[in-house]
Structures are given as structure tokens and as C-alpha cells.
Motif scaffolding. Structure first.
Motif, mmCIF file in Angstrom:
data_model
loop_
_atom_site.group_PDB
_atom_site.id
_atom_site.type_symbol
_atom_site.label_atom_id
_atom_site.label_comp_id
_atom_site.label_asym_id
_atom_site.label_seq_id
_atom_site.Cartn_x
_atom_site.Cartn_y
_atom_site.Cartn_z
ATOM 1 N N GLY A 32 -9.206 18.337 -1.014
ATOM 2 C CA GLY A 32 -10.452 18.628 -1.756
ATOM 3 C C GLY A 32 -11.427 19.226 -0.964
ATOM 4 O O GLY A 32 -12.241 18.750 -1.174
ATOM 5 N N THR A 33 -11.099 19.014 0.766
ATOM 6 C CA THR A 33 -12.254 19.401 1.553
ATOM 7 C C THR A 33 -11.842 21.142 2.468
ATOM 8 O O THR A 33 -10.761 21.282 2.480
ATOM 9 C CB THR A 33 -11.679 18.898 3.088
ATOM 10 O OG1 THR A 33 -12.132 16.787 2.727
ATOM 11 C CG2 THR A 33 -12.852 18.744 4.179
ATOM 12 N N ARG B 273 -7.219 9.911 4.828
ATOM 13 C CA ARG B 273 -8.306 9.469 4.695
ATOM 14 C C ARG B 273 -9.723 10.046 5.554
ATOM 15 O O ARG B 273 -10.557 10.682 5.088
ATOM 16 C CB ARG B 273 -8.163 8.183 5.290
ATOM 17 C CG ARG B 273 -7.963 7.138 4.724
ATOM 18 C CD ARG B 273 -8.113 5.684 5.202
ATOM 19 N NE ARG B 273 -6.856 4.449 4.020
ATOM 20 C CZ ARG B 273 -6.655 3.472 4.735
ATOM 21 N NH1 ARG B 273 -7.331 3.084 6.058
ATOM 22 N NH2 ARG B 273 -6.259 2.400 3.781
ATOM 23 N N LEU B 274 -8.564 11.010 6.375
ATOM 24 C CA LEU B 274 -9.953 11.639 7.559
ATOM 25 C C LEU B 274 -10.137 12.766 6.479
ATOM 26 O O LEU B 274 -11.410 13.269 6.570
ATOM 27 C CB LEU B 274 -8.895 11.666 8.969
ATOM 28 C CG LEU B 274 -8.888 11.173 9.998
ATOM 29 C CD1 LEU B 274 -7.421 11.664 11.028
ATOM 30 C CD2 LEU B 274 -10.603 10.685 10.506
ATOM 31 N N TYR B 275 -9.359 13.795 6.496
ATOM 32 C CA TYR B 275 -9.626 14.154 5.420
ATOM 33 C C TYR B 275 -10.752 13.999 4.594
ATOM 34 O O TYR B 275 -11.411 15.159 3.888
ATOM 35 C CB TYR B 275 -8.626 15.451 4.438
ATOM 36 C CG TYR B 275 -7.114 16.094 5.622
ATOM 37 C CD1 TYR B 275 -7.487 16.651 6.758
ATOM 38 C CD2 TYR B 275 -6.166 15.379 5.476
ATOM 39 C CE1 TYR B 275 -6.580 17.485 7.280
ATOM 40 C CE2 TYR B 275 -5.510 16.361 6.546
ATOM 41 C CZ TYR B 275 -5.444 17.384 6.922
ATOM 42 O OH TYR B 275 -5.444 17.839 8.563
ATOM 43 N N SER B 276 -10.532 13.189 3.093
ATOM 44 C CA SER B 276 -11.285 12.957 2.503
ATOM 45 C C SER B 276 -12.421 12.479 2.611
ATOM 46 O O SER B 276 -13.213 13.092 2.526
ATOM 47 C CB SER B 276 -10.091 11.604 1.317
ATOM 48 O OG SER B 276 -9.360 12.188 0.941
ATOM 49 N N PHE C 196 -1.140 13.695 0.059
ATOM 50 C CA PHE C 196 -2.294 15.204 0.215
ATOM 51 C C PHE C 196 -2.776 14.888 -1.146
ATOM 52 O O PHE C 196 -3.292 15.953 -1.207
ATOM 53 C CB PHE C 196 -2.230 15.336 1.399
ATOM 54 C CG PHE C 196 -1.276 15.652 2.412
ATOM 55 C CD1 PHE C 196 -2.023 15.061 3.638
ATOM 56 C CD2 PHE C 196 -0.035 15.345 2.489
ATOM 57 C CE1 PHE C 196 -1.735 15.375 4.425
ATOM 58 C CE2 PHE C 196 0.261 15.362 4.084
ATOM 59 C CZ PHE C 196 -0.572 14.692 4.640
ATOM 60 N N LYS C 197 -4.037 14.276 -1.185
ATOM 61 C CA LYS C 197 -4.902 14.240 -2.562
ATOM 62 C C LYS C 197 -5.969 13.511 -1.850
ATOM 63 O O LYS C 197 -6.210 12.469 -0.946
ATOM 64 C CB LYS C 197 -4.454 13.670 -3.614
ATOM 65 C CG LYS C 197 -4.180 12.038 -3.202
ATOM 66 C CD LYS C 197 -3.524 11.323 -4.765
ATOM 67 C CE LYS C 197 -2.746 9.907 -4.450
ATOM 68 N NZ LYS C 197 -1.851 9.229 -5.696
ATOM 69 N N PRO C 198 -7.373 13.870 -3.530
ATOM 70 C CA PRO C 198 -8.398 13.057 -2.944
ATOM 71 C C PRO C 198 -8.646 11.864 -2.902
ATOM 72 O O PRO C 198 -7.551 10.815 -3.754
ATOM 73 C CB PRO C 198 -9.665 13.641 -3.165
ATOM 74 C CG PRO C 198 -8.498 15.095 -3.917
ATOM 75 C CD PRO C 198 -7.246 14.878 -4.104
ATOM 76 N N VAL C 199 -8.878 10.548 -2.173
ATOM 77 C CA VAL C 199 -9.307 9.216 -2.121
ATOM 78 C C VAL C 199 -10.812 8.764 -1.212
ATOM 79 O O VAL C 199 -11.055 9.470 -0.688
ATOM 80 C CB VAL C 199 -8.459 8.725 -1.192
ATOM 81 C CG1 VAL C 199 -6.946 8.947 -1.346
ATOM 82 C CG2 VAL C 199 -8.924 8.517 0.243
ATOM 83 N N THR C 200 -11.147 7.982 -1.787
ATOM 84 C CA THR C 200 -12.951 7.115 -2.244
ATOM 85 C C THR C 200 -12.370 6.870 -0.908
ATOM 86 O O THR C 200 -11.957 5.156 -1.035
ATOM 87 C CB THR C 200 -12.972 7.149 -3.668
ATOM 88 O OG1 THR C 200 -12.829 8.671 -4.473
ATOM 89 C CG2 THR C 200 -14.911 7.006 -3.587
ATOM 90 N N ASN C 201 -12.677 6.440 0.006
ATOM 91 C CA ASN C 201 -13.321 5.288 0.948
ATOM 92 C C ASN C 201 -13.985 5.252 1.940
ATOM 93 O O ASN C 201 -13.812 6.510 2.169
ATOM 94 C CB ASN C 201 -11.876 4.703 1.143
ATOM 95 C CG ASN C 201 -11.466 5.635 2.097
ATOM 96 O OD1 ASN C 201 -11.594 5.808 3.501
ATOM 97 N ND2 ASN C 201 -10.096 6.913 1.689
#
Length: 413
Positions: A334-335, A306-309, A213-218
Motif C-alpha cells: 500500500g505504499t 513492516r518497512l514498506y507498511s 506482501f500486504k499492508p500491516v498496521t504496526n
């Protein structure tokens, strides 16, 4: 140490929380075995333990008693059928027994039998059920502090079964069972309860996999849901919103207030604001005035990340809750989170840093804080840092190890 963790399942909120503790203990070098009634994961050393067949008539009767709750109330359950002699014998070789969410796996009578083995018994609470006669959340009822007589959640309670159950818990359970709660709110409930008021009670928060569980950019989520790339997203989720305590009516009311704000009106006019949910869909949101999308029920960690990010803010309108995984997972990605000031949310959310707390049922303020969250890009860095510093797997596991070692030494002495 050889540690046995017991939980009815390895998924769902409590199951995932227990599984994370199991992972953390093994990561720091302890020998943890996780026993569950229903195994869904391929994680190391997770073992199915089928309850015994006896108590079946008792179970059927209690299921009938507890299936007649008033609409919107929480689930009620009894601690049957139980492990049985053979399963209990499997626990003899462990140094510590750590119970978690155990309805349908461990019976009321199993608890003193475990204690008689001479092992320390630690019970990690995930809701209020162990201290009540039946319910998992009391909806404000305080009868668990006394005797659970005349349960207000049951339509038909002719034999006053919850009262009999809590009486047996008070009478039969050893007082040196140590209680662990993930939140201060649940610890306070336990301290005030008729069942656990004489027990040692510790607070050790949940943990989660910060490497997953970490920030992803997509933008794959937005693309799949046909949401414009630059649109703002309010995310929420729950297994089911049928329970009043999940706060769906309050969320709908907050969304109505949200639409009176000029900034939100501008976003809507430009097709730049969406509400997205995961879990079972909430049909009342189909016609609230803000475009609503749902991905349905999912336990896939990659999808959750992905949803959280993708989200700009997570709405958590629960009226009663312990320490929701959703809150921790969102912050790890990060949300920021907007929640009512109840339960473990008060332990975790730092105003204007990783989210916002709102007075209970104040839907106008909830709407205002959602707007702050939508525009809270500057909060993302602290959200992630906060989780890394306080909620890693090894942090929780080391606290449990210290507690277990203390109890084992005391038993040896």
C-alpha cells in the motif's frame, strides 16, 4: 508439464523473482523443479545443482578480466564454469527448460547442448548480461547492438574478451530460443541486440506473494529505530549503492532540494521526518540534514513488509533497472513509489495513482514528488488494488504456462 527452472541462486532480485514463478507454477498444478547453484530456501522442489569442475582455468582468467571494471560500473561476468554432462542429463525428462539469471551455473556452450535435447528452451532475462559480452547493465553503451568491442567499462581489455564472447553467442546459440522479459524496456533492448534480434521475444511481468506482501498496521519499526509514532518516513533500499545506476548521488541531490521546501522544514523542526533504508548502509546519507536510519541488509519478508507498511513513500532513484521487486513489494503493502522514468518503472507506475514518474536525473522534480508521496495517503488503496489485479503469482504462472504449452505443441508437431 514437467518444467525445469535454472537460476544461479534463489535469493537476490533475480533469484526471488524466479522463485516466485516456480511457486506460481506449482500452485496452478504444473510440475516445476527449481535448480540453483546455492540454495537458501526451504521451498518445495528447490534443488542444488553444482557446476562441473572443468573450465576452471577459463573461469579464473575471465574473473581476472572482469574484476577490473571502473569504479561505479555494473558487475561483469562470464557464463562459466557450466553444468557438465551429468547435470545436463538431469534435464532430459523435462518438457520445458526455463533459464533465468545463470552466471556461474550455465556455460555458453551448455545452451546449444540443452537445445539439442529437443526441448523448448525459454530464457527469462533479468538484466542485459545475456545479450552483452560481459556487463549486466550497459550504462548507456550501445555496443551490444553490434559487437561489444573495446568495452568502456573495463580498465584492461587487451584481448577484447567481450567481443569474443558476444561473437560466440551470436554464432552458437540457436535462434528458436524464446526470450521472455519482465519489462518492455528490456524487451526493446533484446530486440535491438545483436544476440537476440532474430528471436521471439515476449513480455511477462514478475509476480509476488500478495498473501505475504500486504499492508500491516504496526509501529514496531518506528519504535526499534526510535522514530516518533507520527513521523513521516521516506524508505529506500538496494543490496548495494556502489553502482552508479542505483542513483545514490541523485537521491542525495534530491534530498538537498527537499529541504528547501517550507513544508519539509516544518516537519524537520518538529522532528517529524526521517529517511530509512534497508540493504548495505549508505554512509553519505549520515550528514544530509534529514535524520537517517538503516536496518541493514535483510531478506526477511516479515521485516520487509513492516518497512514498506511503515513508510509513507518509497524512493527508487535507479538510472537503469528492469522491474525492481522493491517497487512491486512496496505497492503490495500500500505504499506509493517515486522513481525515475526508466526501465520497468514506466510499465508499472501510474502517475498520481500508485506513485510518480520523474524525468531521468531531474532531482528537483524528484524532491517535489517525494513530498507528494509523503502526503499521498489517498494512494494506498489503489497501490494494493493494482498489485492484486496484475501481479499475483497465478497471473504470471498462467501466462508462462500458455507460452510453454504453445512451444511444446509446436515441438511435437
Amino acid at each position: 508439464m514437467k518444467i525445469a527452472l535454472l537460476c544461479t541462486q534463489d535469493n537476490g532480485g533475480a533469484g526471488r523473482a524466479a522463485l516466485r514463478l516456480h511457486k506460481g507454477l506449482n500452485q496452478i498444478g504444473e510440475d516445476s523443479t527449481f535448480y540453483v547453484k546455492r540454495k537458501t530456501t526451504d521451498s518445495y522442489n528447490v534443488v542444488e545443482m553444482r557446476p562441473a569442475e572443468y573450465f576452471e582455468q577459463t573461469l579464473k582468467y575471465l574473473q581476472k578480466c572482469f574484476s577490473n571494471t571502473y569504479e561505479g560500473n555494473t558487475i561483469c561476468s562470464a557464463m562459466y564454469p557450466g553444468l557438465g554432462v551429468r547435470n545436463l542429463e538431469r534435464l532430459q525428462n523435462f518438457d520445458v527448460i526455463n533459464l533465468h539469471w545463470i552466471p556461474g551455473l550455465v556455460s555458453l556452450e551448455d545452451i546449444p547442448t540443452m537445445h539439442a535435447m529437443g526441448k523448448p528452451v525459454v530464457w527469462t532475462l533479468h538484466d542485459q548480461n545475456p545479450m552483452t559480452g560481459a556487463c549486466h547493465y550497459t550504462h548507456g553503451c550501445e555496443k551490444y547492438k553490434f559487437d561489444c568491442s573495446d568495452c568502456p567499462q573495463l580498465k584492461d581489455n587487451l584481448l577484447d574478451v567481450p567481443k569474443a564472447i558476444i561473437k560466440a553467442k551470436i554464432r552458437d546459440w540457436p535462434k528458436d530460443i524464446v526470450v521472455v522479459t519482465p519489462s518492455r524496456w528490456l524487451a526493446n533492448c533484446a530486440k535491438e541486440s545483436a544476440v537476440f534480434k532474430k528471436h521471439r521475444i515476449e513480455v511477462i511481468p514478475y509476480s509476488l506473494e500478495t498473501d505475504i506482501f500486504k499492508p500491516v498496521t504496526n509501529n514496531e519499526v518506528k519504535t526499534s529505530l526510535e522514530i516518533p509514532e507520527n513521523a513521516k518516513v521516506i524508505l529506500f533500499g538496494a543490496n548495494s549503492f556502489a553502482e552508479k545506476r542505483k542513483g545514490l548521488p541523485e537521491l542525495i541531490e534530491a534530498v538537498k532540494h527537499l529541504q528547501t521546501d517550507s513544508r519539509v522544514q516544518q516537519l524537520l523542526a518538529a522532528n517529524q521526518l526521517y529517511i530509512v533504508s534497508f540493504g548495505y548502509p549508505a554512509p553519505p546519507l549520515d550528514s544530509i540534514g534529514i535524520p537517517y536510519k538503516t536496518v541493514g541488509y535483510t531478506i526477511q519478508e516479515e521485516m520487509l513488509v513492516r518497512l514498506y507498511s511503515t513508510a509513507d513513500v518509497v524512493a527508487l532513484p535507479s538510472l537503469e533497472d528492469n522491474l525492481p521487486n522493491i517497487m512491486l513489494e512496496s505497492m503490495a503493502c500500500g505504499t506509493p513509489v517515486v522513481a525515475f522514468a526508466t526501465g520497468g518503472m514506466k510499465d508499472t507506475i501510474k502517475r498520481g495513482k500508485n506513485g510518480f514518474l520523474v524525468p531521468l536525473r531531474n532531482t528537483k522534480t524528484f524532491a517535489k514528488r517525494l513530498i507528494d508521496g509523503i502526503n499521498g495517503g489517498h494512494l494506498r488503496e489503489y497501490c494494493r488494488k493494482f498489485i492484486e489485479e496484475k501481479y499475483r503469482l497465478d497471473i504470471q504462472a498462467k501466462k508462462y504456462r500458455e507460452l510453454f504449452q504453445d512451444l511444446v505443441k509446436a515441438k511435437d508437431a
